[in-house]
Design a protein around this motif. Sequence first.
Motif, short mmCIF file in Angstrom:
data_model
loop_
_atom_site.label_atom_id
_atom_site.label_comp_id
_atom_site.label_asym_id
_atom_site.label_seq_id
_atom_site.Cartn_x
_atom_site.Cartn_y
_atom_site.Cartn_z
N ALA A 116 -2.45 10.21 4.57
CA ALA A 116 -2.72 10.33 3.14
C ALA A 116 -1.57 11.07 2.45
CB ALA A 116 -4.03 11.08 2.93
N PRO A 117 -1.39 10.87 1.14
CA PRO A 117 -0.37 11.62 0.40
C PRO A 117 -0.53 13.12 0.62
CG PRO A 117 -1.25 9.86 -0.96
CD PRO A 117 -2.10 9.91 0.27
N ALA A 118 0.57 13.80 0.90
CA ALA A 118 0.49 15.22 1.29
C ALA A 118 1.38 16.12 0.44
CB ALA A 118 0.86 15.37 2.76
N GLY A 119 2.07 15.57 -0.57
CA GLY A 119 2.97 16.38 -1.37
C GLY A 119 4.21 16.78 -0.57
N LEU A 162 11.13 13.34 -9.92
CA LEU A 162 10.62 12.09 -10.48
C LEU A 162 9.39 11.60 -9.70
CD1 LEU A 162 13.96 10.16 -11.11
CD2 LEU A 162 12.44 11.13 -12.86
N ILE A 163 9.46 11.72 -8.40
CA ILE A 163 8.34 11.26 -7.55
C ILE A 163 7.12 12.16 -7.74
CG2 ILE A 163 7.60 11.06 -5.15
CD1 ILE A 163 10.47 10.09 -4.53
N ALA A 164 7.34 13.47 -7.81
CA ALA A 164 6.22 14.40 -7.97
C ALA A 164 5.52 14.21 -9.32
CB ALA A 164 6.71 15.84 -7.84
N GLU A 165 6.27 13.77 -10.32
CA GLU A 165 5.71 13.59 -11.66
C GLU A 165 5.31 12.14 -11.94
OE1 GLU A 165 8.84 14.99 -14.12
OE2 GLU A 165 8.71 17.07 -13.40
N SER A 166 5.36 11.30 -10.93
CA SER A 166 5.16 9.86 -11.13
C SER A 166 3.72 9.46 -11.38
CB SER A 166 5.68 9.10 -9.91
OG SER A 166 4.88 9.39 -8.77
N GLY A 167 2.77 10.31 -10.98
CA GLY A 167 1.38 9.92 -11.05
C GLY A 167 0.91 9.16 -9.82
N LEU A 168 1.81 8.86 -8.91
CA LEU A 168 1.48 8.20 -7.65
C LEU A 168 1.10 9.24 -6.60
CD1 LEU A 168 4.59 5.84 -7.56
CD2 LEU A 168 2.25 5.11 -8.09
N GLY A 169 0.38 8.81 -5.57
CA GLY A 169 0.24 9.66 -4.40
C GLY A 169 1.59 9.74 -3.71
N TRP A 170 2.01 10.96 -3.34
CA TRP A 170 3.37 11.09 -2.82
C TRP A 170 3.46 12.10 -1.69
CZ3 TRP A 170 5.88 15.88 -3.35
CH2 TRP A 170 5.28 16.78 -4.23
N THR A 171 4.51 11.92 -0.88
CA THR A 171 4.85 12.84 0.19
C THR A 171 6.37 12.96 0.23
OG1 THR A 171 2.92 12.20 1.51
CG2 THR A 171 4.71 13.31 2.67
N VAL A 172 6.88 14.17 0.34
CA VAL A 172 8.33 14.40 0.47
C VAL A 172 8.59 15.22 1.72
CG1 VAL A 172 10.34 15.59 -0.50
CG2 VAL A 172 8.88 14.21 -1.99
N ASP A 176 0.82 -1.21 0.00
CA ASP A 176 0.00 0.00 0.00
C ASP A 176 0.85 1.26 0.00
OD1 ASP A 176 -2.76 -1.22 0.44
OD2 ASP A 176 -1.66 -2.03 2.15
N THR A 177 1.91 1.28 0.83
CA THR A 177 2.74 2.48 1.02
C THR A 177 4.21 2.10 1.00
OG1 THR A 177 1.04 3.61 2.32
CG2 THR A 177 3.31 4.38 2.58
N ILE A 178 4.99 2.86 0.24
CA ILE A 178 6.45 2.70 0.22
C ILE A 178 7.07 3.89 0.93
CG2 ILE A 178 8.52 2.61 -1.23
CD1 ILE A 178 6.78 1.39 -3.43
N VAL A 179 7.98 3.61 1.84
CA VAL A 179 8.78 4.66 2.47
C VAL A 179 10.20 4.51 1.91
CG1 VAL A 179 9.54 5.72 4.61
CG2 VAL A 179 7.37 4.48 4.55
N HIS A 180 10.60 5.46 1.10
CA HIS A 180 11.85 5.35 0.34
C HIS A 180 12.98 6.05 1.09
CE1 HIS A 180 14.59 4.81 -2.84
NE2 HIS A 180 14.33 5.90 -3.55
N CYS A 181 13.74 5.24 1.85
CA CYS A 181 14.88 5.77 2.62
C CYS A 181 16.21 5.43 1.98
CB CYS A 181 14.86 5.19 4.04
SG CYS A 181 13.41 5.62 5.01
N ALA A 182 16.23 4.51 1.02
CA ALA A 182 17.50 4.09 0.41
C ALA A 182 18.11 5.23 -0.39
CB ALA A 182 17.26 2.88 -0.49
N SER A 183 19.41 5.46 -0.18
CA SER A 183 20.11 6.53 -0.88
C SER A 183 21.60 6.30 -0.75
CB SER A 183 19.73 7.89 -0.28
OG SER A 183 20.33 8.95 -0.98
N SER A 184 22.36 6.80 -1.74
CA SER A 184 23.81 6.65 -1.68
C SER A 184 24.50 7.85 -2.31
CB SER A 184 24.26 5.38 -2.40
OG SER A 184 25.67 5.31 -2.47
N PRO A 185 25.40 8.51 -1.59
CA PRO A 185 26.18 9.61 -2.20
C PRO A 185 27.08 9.13 -3.32
CG PRO A 185 26.30 9.66 0.21
CD PRO A 185 25.71 8.34 -0.16
N ARG A 186 27.26 7.81 -3.44
CA ARG A 186 28.14 7.27 -4.49
C ARG A 186 27.44 7.17 -5.84
NH1 ARG A 186 29.33 4.30 0.07
NH2 ARG A 186 27.88 2.64 -0.51
#
Length: 249
Positions: free
Chosen positions: A174-177, A114-124, A57-67
């Motif tokens: 809920a998605p809040a932008g 990319l997330i804002a333009e994805s068409g998905l409900g999103w929060t940043v 239902d919901t993805i929390v995207h924490c994965a990231s790498s400065p490399r």
Amino acid sequence: MTTFLVTGGTGTLGRLVTERLRSAGEHEVRVLSRRSQPYAVDLREGTGLAAAVAGVDTIVHCASSPRGGDEQAARHLIEAAREARVRHLVYISIVGVDRVPLGYYRTKLAVEGLIAESGLGWTVLRATQFHDLVLRVLHGAAALPVMLLPAGVADQPVEVSEVAARLTELACGAPAGRVPDMGGPEVRTLPELARAYLRASGRRRLLLNARLAGRAYQGFRAGGHLTPDLAVGTVTFEQFLAKRFPAQR
């Protein structure tokens, strides 16, 4: 029952988000990382991602790498989320990604787009630097007899557990932008933070402020990575250090 997927779920932030989601109610919480079974996925390649996202239902995207590789990873994640009809994608970003021209910051800003333009409900949510990161930087600088610090730069470190609590709250809603930024309780100069670290760790070092070159340095000097009007964190750097160095108290 809500099914969550936390990318980078074994990392500094993702691990705490996972713990909070699991304790928040009758949820299924999946942990995705490159080595964590049964959802061991390298997002840059995307292999196995469809199975990890199925039924989420919901993805929390924490994965990231400065490399590098964050944009490619985000594209794979967004594509899989669309196919799985994921309701909500929550992303953790950094205060100042639109003001400090650092390569890693530019990548984080691109992922936001990319997330804002994805068409998905999103929060940043954008947060300032974690206490843990500031500690690692200062510990590395203290490897030399003289700690070299970028002149004129301040920071606003925030406690990672407080960011995890906010992300959990957002993920359960809920998605809040783009939501208001989250900063630590105090804006401190780097020498102030370095002296606090030296006191807590029982070390002695000379401090030397060094002027650097480049637009990214100028962006940090101008405070582009700070959000003093949104100092919503409560844990100070000294309180964080007291837990890391209890023997020195």
